[in-house]
Scaffold this active site. Structure first.
Site, PDB file in Angstrom:
ATOM      1  N   ARG A  23      23.138  -8.057   1.943  1.00  0.00           N
ATOM      2  CA  ARG A  23      22.606  -7.845   0.584  1.00  0.00           C
ATOM      3  C   ARG A  23      21.246  -7.179   0.581  1.00  0.00           C
ATOM      4  NH1 ARG A  23      22.010 -13.685  -1.174  1.00  0.00           N
ATOM      5  NH2 ARG A  23      21.409 -13.735   1.008  1.00  0.00           N
ATOM      6  N   GLU A  28       8.785 -14.152   2.392  1.00  0.00           N
ATOM      7  CA  GLU A  28       7.736 -14.892   1.705  1.00  0.00           C
ATOM      8  C   GLU A  28       6.431 -14.158   1.975  1.00  0.00           C
ATOM      9  OE1 GLU A  28       6.342 -18.945   3.136  1.00  0.00           O
ATOM     10  OE2 GLU A  28       7.740 -19.461   1.521  1.00  0.00           O
ATOM     11  N   GLN A  46      -7.342 -12.451  -8.111  1.00  0.00           N
ATOM     12  CA  GLN A  46      -6.970 -11.164  -8.681  1.00  0.00           C
ATOM     13  C   GLN A  46      -6.018 -10.459  -7.729  1.00  0.00           C
ATOM     14  OE1 GLN A  46     -10.305  -8.840 -10.150  1.00  0.00           O
ATOM     15  NE2 GLN A  46      -9.309  -6.928  -9.618  1.00  0.00           N
ATOM     16  N   ASN A  48      -4.098  -6.680  -7.075  1.00  0.00           N
ATOM     17  CA  ASN A  48      -4.223  -5.262  -7.418  1.00  0.00           C
ATOM     18  C   ASN A  48      -3.099  -4.464  -6.773  1.00  0.00           C
ATOM     19  OD1 ASN A  48      -6.755  -5.700  -8.717  1.00  0.00           O
ATOM     20  ND2 ASN A  48      -7.755  -5.654  -6.730  1.00  0.00           N
ATOM     21  N   ARG A  58      -8.858   6.046   0.400  1.00  0.00           N
ATOM     22  CA  ARG A  58      -9.611   5.148  -0.485  1.00  0.00           C
ATOM     23  C   ARG A  58     -10.491   4.270   0.389  1.00  0.00           C
ATOM     24  NH1 ARG A  58      -7.351   4.762  -5.802  1.00  0.00           N
ATOM     25  NH2 ARG A  58      -5.359   5.840  -5.971  1.00  0.00           N
ATOM     26  N   HIS A  61     -14.742   0.453   1.079  1.00  0.00           N
ATOM     27  CA  HIS A  61     -15.287  -0.296  -0.048  1.00  0.00           C
ATOM     28  C   HIS A  61     -15.582  -1.751   0.314  1.00  0.00           C
ATOM     29  CE1 HIS A  61     -12.628   2.578  -2.612  1.00  0.00           C
ATOM     30  NE2 HIS A  61     -13.762   3.160  -2.270  1.00  0.00           N
ATOM     31  N   LYS A  70      -9.751  -9.829   1.149  1.00  0.00           N
ATOM     32  CA  LYS A  70      -8.578  -9.089   0.682  1.00  0.00           C
ATOM     33  C   LYS A  70      -7.420  -9.299   1.648  1.00  0.00           C
ATOM     34  CE  LYS A  70     -11.329  -5.402  -1.421  1.00  0.00           C
ATOM     35  NZ  LYS A  70     -11.654  -3.968  -1.371  1.00  0.00           N
ATOM     36  N   TYR A 130      -2.803  -5.771  -2.963  1.00  0.00           N
ATOM     37  CA  TYR A 130      -3.750  -6.675  -2.328  1.00  0.00           C
ATOM     38  C   TYR A 130      -4.202  -7.787  -3.247  1.00  0.00           C
ATOM     39  CZ  TYR A 130      -7.214  -3.290  -4.217  1.00  0.00           C
ATOM     40  OH  TYR A 130      -7.934  -2.439  -5.013  1.00  0.00           O
ATOM     41  N   GLU A 141     -20.068  -3.230  -6.627  1.00  0.00           N
ATOM     42  CA  GLU A 141     -19.242  -2.306  -5.862  1.00  0.00           C
ATOM     43  C   GLU A 141     -20.105  -1.435  -4.948  1.00  0.00           C
ATOM     44  OE1 GLU A 141     -15.524   0.529  -6.974  1.00  0.00           O
ATOM     45  OE2 GLU A 141     -17.279   0.645  -8.282  1.00  0.00           O
ATOM     46  N   LYS A 165     -16.831   9.228  -5.977  1.00  0.00           N
ATOM     47  CA  LYS A 165     -17.638   8.115  -5.466  1.00  0.00           C
ATOM     48  C   LYS A 165     -17.526   8.022  -3.939  1.00  0.00           C
ATOM     49  CE  LYS A 165     -15.930   4.137  -5.490  1.00  0.00           C
ATOM     50  NZ  LYS A 165     -15.227   2.923  -5.780  1.00  0.00           N
ATOM     51  N   ASP A 166     -16.307   8.117  -3.430  1.00  0.00           N
ATOM     52  CA  ASP A 166     -16.121   8.022  -1.980  1.00  0.00           C
ATOM     53  C   ASP A 166     -16.696   9.237  -1.261  1.00  0.00           C
ATOM     54  OD1 ASP A 166     -14.945   5.558  -2.271  1.00  0.00           O
ATOM     55  OD2 ASP A 166     -12.892   6.295  -2.046  1.00  0.00           O
TER      56      ASP A 166
END
Length: 183
Positions: A23, A28, A46, A48, A58, A61, A70, A130, A141, A165-166
């Site tokens: 199937r 988990e 949170q 994301n 990306r 950070h 994270k 994450y 930030e 920004k990066d």
């Protein structure tokens, strides 16, 4: 779940167990008790999800204050994922570790607070999920240059797609605000 240590204390690679049959598969992706046994305790506040195209980078950070732990994974596609210790006074300050995360290998990476995080997309598209231990705080930030020569991260691309920004992020030695290693 298999837990693999990295050269950076606290940064872990996790391989959740997957069950497959005709199937499809079941896995988990988070269990408070099992992850706490591995040294990953929340609470997670949170979740994301980002979708990025091939060549997008990306990062790197982090937040200071309001550092975020994270737990990251790829739901579709593949990425080259990097964690960098940016805690002033840490014995591993400025060192990094990298791992390929993909939908196929089902690996997760735990990036504790005090570490910068970034990834670049290797596949045509990647869905990157994450869980965070603190809320996003725009005033907290921070970024470190993805191509900082002192870090010498061997990213598998030379001309990434970056946010403004990066693209303007400082090198680690010039970062005006960094977390402090607490031992």
């Amino acid at each position: 779940m298999k837990v693999l240590t990295t050269e950076l204390p606290g940064v872990l690679v996790l391989e959740p167990r997957a069950f497959e049959d005709a199937r499809g598969s079941f896995m988990e992706v988070f269990h408070t008790g099992r992850y706490a046994e591995a040294g990953i305790s929340g609470p997670f506040v949170q979740d994301n999800l980002s979708r990025s195209v091939k060549g997008a980078l990306r990062g790197l950070h982090f937040q200071e204050p309001h550092g975020q732990g994270k737990l990251v994974q790829v739901l579709a596609g593949s990425v080259y994922d990097v964690a960098v210790d940016v805690r002033r006074g840490s014995p591993t300050f400025g060192r990094w570790t990298a791992v390929e995360l993909s939908a196929e290998n089902r690996r997760q990476l735990w990036v504790p607070p005090g570490f910068a995080h970034g990834f670049c997309v290797l596949s045509e598209r990647a869905d990157f999920f994450y869980k965070c231990t603190d809320f996003y705080s725009p005033t907290s930030e921070r970024s470190i240059a993805w191509n900082d020569p002192a870090l010498a991260i061997p990213w598998p691309l030379s001309a990434p797609l970056l946010s403004p920004k990066d693209a303007a992020a400082p090198c680690l030695k010039d970062a005006p605000v960094l977390p402090v290693f607490m031992g």
